[in-house]
Design an enzyme around this catalytic site. Structure first.
Site, short mmCIF file in Angstrom:
data_model
loop_
_atom_site.label_atom_id
_atom_site.label_comp_id
_atom_site.label_asym_id
_atom_site.label_seq_id
_atom_site.Cartn_x
_atom_site.Cartn_y
_atom_site.Cartn_z
N HIS A 5 -138.18 10.58 -34.69
CA HIS A 5 -137.63 9.27 -34.35
C HIS A 5 -138.03 8.89 -32.93
O HIS A 5 -138.50 9.73 -32.16
CB HIS A 5 -136.12 9.23 -34.53
CG HIS A 5 -135.35 10.11 -33.58
ND1 HIS A 5 -135.48 11.48 -33.54
CD2 HIS A 5 -134.40 9.81 -32.64
CE1 HIS A 5 -134.65 11.98 -32.64
NE2 HIS A 5 -133.99 10.99 -32.07
N HIS B 71 -136.74 8.28 -29.92
CA HIS B 71 -135.93 8.47 -28.73
C HIS B 71 -136.80 9.27 -27.77
O HIS B 71 -137.56 10.15 -28.19
CB HIS B 71 -134.63 9.23 -29.06
CG HIS B 71 -133.53 8.34 -29.54
ND1 HIS B 71 -132.40 8.81 -30.19
CD2 HIS B 71 -133.38 6.98 -29.46
CE1 HIS B 71 -131.62 7.78 -30.48
NE2 HIS B 71 -132.18 6.68 -30.06
N ASP C 54 -136.57 11.72 -25.82
CA ASP C 54 -136.63 13.19 -25.79
C ASP C 54 -137.43 13.76 -26.96
O ASP C 54 -137.61 14.98 -27.04
CB ASP C 54 -135.21 13.80 -25.74
CG ASP C 54 -134.30 13.32 -26.84
OD1 ASP C 54 -134.32 12.11 -27.15
OD2 ASP C 54 -133.55 14.14 -27.40
N HIS D 275 -128.84 8.95 -37.93
CA HIS D 275 -128.83 8.93 -36.48
C HIS D 275 -128.66 7.48 -36.03
O HIS D 275 -128.49 6.59 -36.86
CB HIS D 275 -130.13 9.57 -35.98
CG HIS D 275 -130.14 9.94 -34.53
ND1 HIS D 275 -129.06 10.46 -33.87
CD2 HIS D 275 -131.15 9.86 -33.60
CE1 HIS D 275 -129.40 10.68 -32.60
NE2 HIS D 275 -130.65 10.32 -32.42
N ASP E 233 -132.81 14.28 -35.09
CA ASP E 233 -131.41 14.31 -34.70
C ASP E 233 -130.59 13.71 -35.83
O ASP E 233 -131.04 12.75 -36.45
CB ASP E 233 -131.18 13.47 -33.45
CG ASP E 233 -131.92 14.01 -32.22
OD1 ASP E 233 -132.51 15.08 -32.30
OD2 ASP E 233 -131.90 13.31 -31.20
N HIS F 297 -131.34 21.59 -29.62
CA HIS F 297 -131.07 20.23 -29.14
C HIS F 297 -129.71 20.18 -28.41
O HIS F 297 -128.86 19.33 -28.65
CB HIS F 297 -131.10 19.23 -30.30
CG HIS F 297 -131.21 17.79 -29.88
ND1 HIS F 297 -130.10 16.99 -29.66
CD2 HIS F 297 -132.28 17.00 -29.64
CE1 HIS F 297 -130.50 15.77 -29.31
NE2 HIS F 297 -131.82 15.76 -29.30
ZN LIG Z 1 -132.81 13.92 -29.35
ZN LIG Z 2 -132.13 10.92 -30.93
#
Ligand SMILES: [Zn+2]
Ligand SMILES: [Zn+2]
Length: 276
Positions: free
Chosen positions: A62, A64, A66, A142, A180, A238
């Site tokens: 995804h 994001h 990170d 998420h 996530d 994570h």
């Molecule tokens: Zn993450």
């Molecule tokens: Zn995320």
């Protein structure tokens, strides 16, 4: 005949001095795949001795930071290293726009093709296959469209290909990457019987309200999903920067799913060959 995952980073979005952001290298019989690409992934690969040129495909869960902030330096490094063959990249549809920017607008053009395949984060589909492996998308829950991945060996591993002896054939191995996400019983069903499961465990269960509000899971919830899926082994990772002692999260998960390990950075988790 390896089937193993090396953890490059086990942190989540908020920076921590002792953690890197998410990236895994999957080695399937000396074919290497990168799963997510958080900040610092290129350096982490150097640290564990995997050349970026060996990566056959990249799978992004995804958008994001990170999970994607390491992509631009990785692509740049591949260009400097002389890559000329296409790099296969899989991820949510919006990732295509980010890759277009890297390829066309980022100072020096990239000399190899970024061969992007959008993955529908709402469906469970075969997204990639070659002679030794299939990769299936796993819809997750998420705050932004997110897909996990199920990596499955295919084809019969014969005695000849596994060892020099002549024991019976071996059964294919599998790895599920679920991050996530809020806990998803549906995802557990889609990866039923997986040998090795990675599930995010951003929070301890005492902080479950935070997990719910941010679209994440606790260590307890990750363990429940592994139990429901009948996984062989669970890796949790994570982690929020608030936890200094990861053993607490490991113990929490082990109370429900004893075969749990913390995704220590630099650690490699192997799935051994098992006879059919
Ligand atoms: Zn993450
Ligand atoms: Zn995320």
């Amino acid at each position: 005949m390896r089937f193993e995952v090396t953890i490059l980073g086990n942190g989540s979005a908020s920076p921590a001095a002792d953690k890197h952001q998410t990236a895994h290298v999957l080695n399937v019989r000396e074919q290497f795949y990168l799963i997510d690409c958080g900040e610092g992934t290129r350096h982490r690969m150097m640290r564990v001795g995997v050349s970026p040129l060996k990566i056959r495909a990249v799978f992004i869960s995804h958008i994001h930071g990170d999970h994607v902030y390491g992509l631009a330096p990785l692509i740049s490094s591949l260009g400097l290293a002389g890559k000329r063959t296409p790099l296969k990249i899989f991820g949510p549809p919006a990732l295509g726009r980010l890759l277009d920017f890297f390829q066309n607008e980022f100072g020096q053009p990239v000399d190899f093709e970024l061969d992007f395949t959008p993955v529908d984060p709402t469906s469970h589909k075969l997204v990639y296959e070659n002679r030794s492996m299939e990769v299936w998308s796993i819809p997750l829950r998420h705050r932004t469209p997110t897909t996990g991945y199920l990596f499955k060996e295919i084809g019969t591993l014969t005695a000849d290909s596994a060892t020099q002896n002549r024991p019976p054939n071996y059964r294919p191995r599998s790895y599920a990457y679920l991050s996530d996400t809020l806990p998803s019983p549906k995802a557990a069903g889609l990866v039923k019987g997986v040998d090795l499961m990675y599930h995010e465990a951003t929070f301890a269960h005492i902080d479950r309200r935070l997990a719910r509000d941010t679209g994440h899971s606790t260590a307890t919830e990750a363990a429940r999903i592994a139990l429901k899926a009948g996984a062989g082994e669970l890796i949790i990772g994570h982690f929020s920067s608030r936890y200094k002692d990861l053993a607490l999260l490991e113990e929490e998960a082990r109370a429900i799913f004893p075969n749990t390990r913390v995704a220590a950075e630099g650690a490699t988790f192997s799935v051994s060959l098992k006879k059919t």
